[in-house]
Scaffold this motif. Sequence first.
Motif, PDB file in Angstrom:
ATOM      1  N   VAL A  95       0.828  -1.208   0.000  1.00  0.00           N
ATOM      2  CA  VAL A  95       0.000   0.000   0.000  1.00  0.00           C
ATOM      3  C   VAL A  95       0.862   1.257   0.000  1.00  0.00           C
ATOM      4  N   GLY A  96       2.070   1.153   0.553  1.00  0.00           N
ATOM      5  CA  GLY A  96       2.983   2.284   0.547  1.00  0.00           C
ATOM      6  C   GLY A  96       2.886   3.187   1.767  1.00  0.00           C
ATOM      7  N   ILE A  97       2.214   2.720   2.807  1.00  0.00           N
ATOM      8  CA  ILE A  97       2.146   3.497   4.045  1.00  0.00           C
ATOM      9  C   ILE A  97       3.451   3.272   4.807  1.00  0.00           C
ATOM     10  N   THR A  98       4.120   4.363   5.137  1.00  0.00           N
ATOM     11  CA  THR A  98       5.424   4.259   5.798  1.00  0.00           C
ATOM     12  C   THR A  98       5.434   4.882   7.192  1.00  0.00           C
ATOM     13  N   ASP A  99       4.327   5.413   7.626  1.00  0.00           N
ATOM     14  CA  ASP A  99       4.246   6.031   8.950  1.00  0.00           C
ATOM     15  C   ASP A  99       4.438   4.953  10.018  1.00  0.00           C
ATOM     16  N   ARG A 100       5.547   5.045  10.743  1.00  0.00           N
ATOM     17  CA  ARG A 100       5.905   4.011  11.719  1.00  0.00           C
ATOM     18  C   ARG A 100       4.848   3.872  12.812  1.00  0.00           C
ATOM     19  N   GLU A 101       4.232   4.970  13.234  1.00  0.00           N
ATOM     20  CA  GLU A 101       3.194   4.895  14.270  1.00  0.00           C
ATOM     21  C   GLU A 101       2.000   4.079  13.788  1.00  0.00           C
ATOM     22  N   VAL A 102       1.594   4.314  12.566  1.00  0.00           N
ATOM     23  CA  VAL A 102       0.465   3.578  11.990  1.00  0.00           C
ATOM     24  C   VAL A 102       0.833   2.108  11.836  1.00  0.00           C
ATOM     25  N   LEU A 103       2.014   1.838  11.312  1.00  0.00           N
ATOM     26  CA  LEU A 103       2.443   0.451  11.107  1.00  0.00           C
ATOM     27  C   LEU A 103       2.583  -0.291  12.437  1.00  0.00           C
ATOM     28  N   ASP A 104       3.094   0.373  13.462  1.00  0.00           N
ATOM     29  CA  ASP A 104       3.212  -0.277  14.769  1.00  0.00           C
ATOM     30  C   ASP A 104       1.834  -0.535  15.388  1.00  0.00           C
ATOM     31  N   ALA A 105       0.900   0.367  15.173  1.00  0.00           N
ATOM     32  CA  ALA A 105      -0.460   0.139  15.686  1.00  0.00           C
ATOM     33  C   ALA A 105      -1.074  -1.102  15.033  1.00  0.00           C
ATOM     34  N   ILE A 106      -0.796  -1.306  13.759  1.00  0.00           N
ATOM     35  CA  ILE A 106      -1.246  -2.523  13.065  1.00  0.00           C
ATOM     36  C   ILE A 106      -0.490  -3.731  13.627  1.00  0.00           C
ATOM     37  N   ARG A 107       0.815  -3.602  13.740  1.00  0.00           N
ATOM     38  CA  ARG A 107       1.670  -4.715  14.167  1.00  0.00           C
ATOM     39  C   ARG A 107       1.294  -5.262  15.543  1.00  0.00           C
ATOM     40  N   TYR A 108       0.908  -4.377  16.465  1.00  0.00           N
ATOM     41  CA  TYR A 108       0.680  -4.802  17.845  1.00  0.00           C
ATOM     42  C   TYR A 108      -0.793  -4.888  18.233  1.00  0.00           C
ATOM     43  N   HIS A 109      -1.691  -4.862  17.258  1.00  0.00           N
ATOM     44  CA  HIS A 109      -3.114  -4.836  17.620  1.00  0.00           C
ATOM     45  C   HIS A 109      -3.636  -6.170  18.144  1.00  0.00           C
ATOM     46  N   THR A 110      -2.889  -7.245  17.999  1.00  0.00           N
ATOM     47  CA  THR A 110      -3.336  -8.531  18.547  1.00  0.00           C
ATOM     48  C   THR A 110      -2.606  -8.902  19.833  1.00  0.00           C
ATOM     49  N   SER A 111      -1.349  -8.542  19.943  1.00  0.00           N
ATOM     50  CA  SER A 111      -0.544  -8.970  21.093  1.00  0.00           C
ATOM     51  C   SER A 111      -0.340  -7.883  22.135  1.00  0.00           C
ATOM     52  N   GLY A 112      -0.386  -6.644  21.710  1.00  0.00           N
ATOM     53  CA  GLY A 112       0.061  -5.564  22.577  1.00  0.00           C
ATOM     54  C   GLY A 112       1.565  -5.625  22.710  1.00  0.00           C
ATOM     55  N   ARG A 113       2.108  -4.690  23.494  1.00  0.00           N
ATOM     56  CA  ARG A 113       3.542  -4.698  23.789  1.00  0.00           C
ATOM     57  C   ARG A 113       3.805  -3.781  24.965  1.00  0.00           C
ATOM     58  N   VAL A 114       4.939  -3.974  25.579  1.00  0.00           N
ATOM     59  CA  VAL A 114       5.366  -3.090  26.654  1.00  0.00           C
ATOM     60  C   VAL A 114       5.608  -1.705  26.049  1.00  0.00           C
ATOM     61  N   GLY A 115       5.114  -0.688  26.723  1.00  0.00           N
ATOM     62  CA  GLY A 115       5.330   0.680  26.264  1.00  0.00           C
ATOM     63  C   GLY A 115       4.449   1.083  25.096  1.00  0.00           C
ATOM     64  N   MET A 116       3.239   0.553  25.036  1.00  0.00           N
ATOM     65  CA  MET A 116       2.334   0.891  23.934  1.00  0.00           C
ATOM     66  C   MET A 116       2.124   2.402  23.845  1.00  0.00           C
ATOM     67  N   THR A 117       2.107   2.901  22.611  1.00  0.00           N
ATOM     68  CA  THR A 117       1.799   4.309  22.380  1.00  0.00           C
ATOM     69  C   THR A 117       0.289   4.514  22.499  1.00  0.00           C
ATOM     70  N   LEU A 118      -0.111   5.757  22.562  1.00  0.00           N
ATOM     71  CA  LEU A 118      -1.536   6.076  22.620  1.00  0.00           C
ATOM     72  C   LEU A 118      -2.254   5.515  21.397  1.00  0.00           C
ATOM     73  N   LEU A 119      -1.676   5.676  20.222  1.00  0.00           N
ATOM     74  CA  LEU A 119      -2.304   5.158  19.004  1.00  0.00           C
ATOM     75  C   LEU A 119      -2.429   3.632  19.053  1.00  0.00           C
ATOM     76  N   GLU A 120      -1.405   2.947  19.508  1.00  0.00           N
ATOM     77  CA  GLU A 120      -1.457   1.490  19.624  1.00  0.00           C
ATOM     78  C   GLU A 120      -2.566   1.058  20.577  1.00  0.00           C
ATOM     79  N   LYS A 121      -2.712   1.773  21.681  1.00  0.00           N
ATOM     80  CA  LYS A 121      -3.774   1.464  22.640  1.00  0.00           C
ATOM     81  C   LYS A 121      -5.152   1.656  22.011  1.00  0.00           C
ATOM     82  N   VAL A 122      -5.308   2.738  21.270  1.00  0.00           N
ATOM     83  CA  VAL A 122      -6.590   3.031  20.622  1.00  0.00           C
ATOM     84  C   VAL A 122      -6.960   1.925  19.633  1.00  0.00           C
TER      85      VAL A 122
END
Length: 188
Positions: A95-122
Amino acid sequence: MEREKALQLVKEQLTEHRYQHTIGVMDTAILLAKRFGADIKKAETAAIFHDYAKFRPKEEMKEIITTQGFPLNLLEYNSELWHAPAGAYLVEKEVGITDREVLDAIRYHTSGRVGMTLLEKVIYLADYMEPGRHFPGVEEVREIAQDNLQRALIKSVQNTMIFLLKKNQKVYPDTFYTYNDLVNKLED
């Protein structure tokens, strides 16, 4: 990327049922972003693409996890976890989306992670509690999420772990560590 274009790209990857789930996650993510101060456009984008790889062949997801530097221990746990990191990779490459915050929110939406950002939590919480979800505990999480993102997230992770334990399934370590991290950071 415009919403309609993003939704069209995702619709091609999903079943109708999963597409409706995605719409619910998008609407919930926007609501949570507004309520708790996350970037609304990033929340919308991450929500739209969060299940991009959900129906990719397991072998393709396994190959991505193996070759792209994702933790290999992920392959020892339920394959339902795999679409999140595989999806983050594919959203960037296809798709060409390179925004690391967006990609990390996708990456961790099933497992979570230590130190989740606000976007990841949302995104994690929006996926858990979107209006189409109906299972024990979801209403309580929705109620808590009216005014406390952290407590709602803790309850959702707790519910997920209890569900897995009752089914005698393994809990992915990052999910357990996520829970502990969230509880440690809880502000009364």
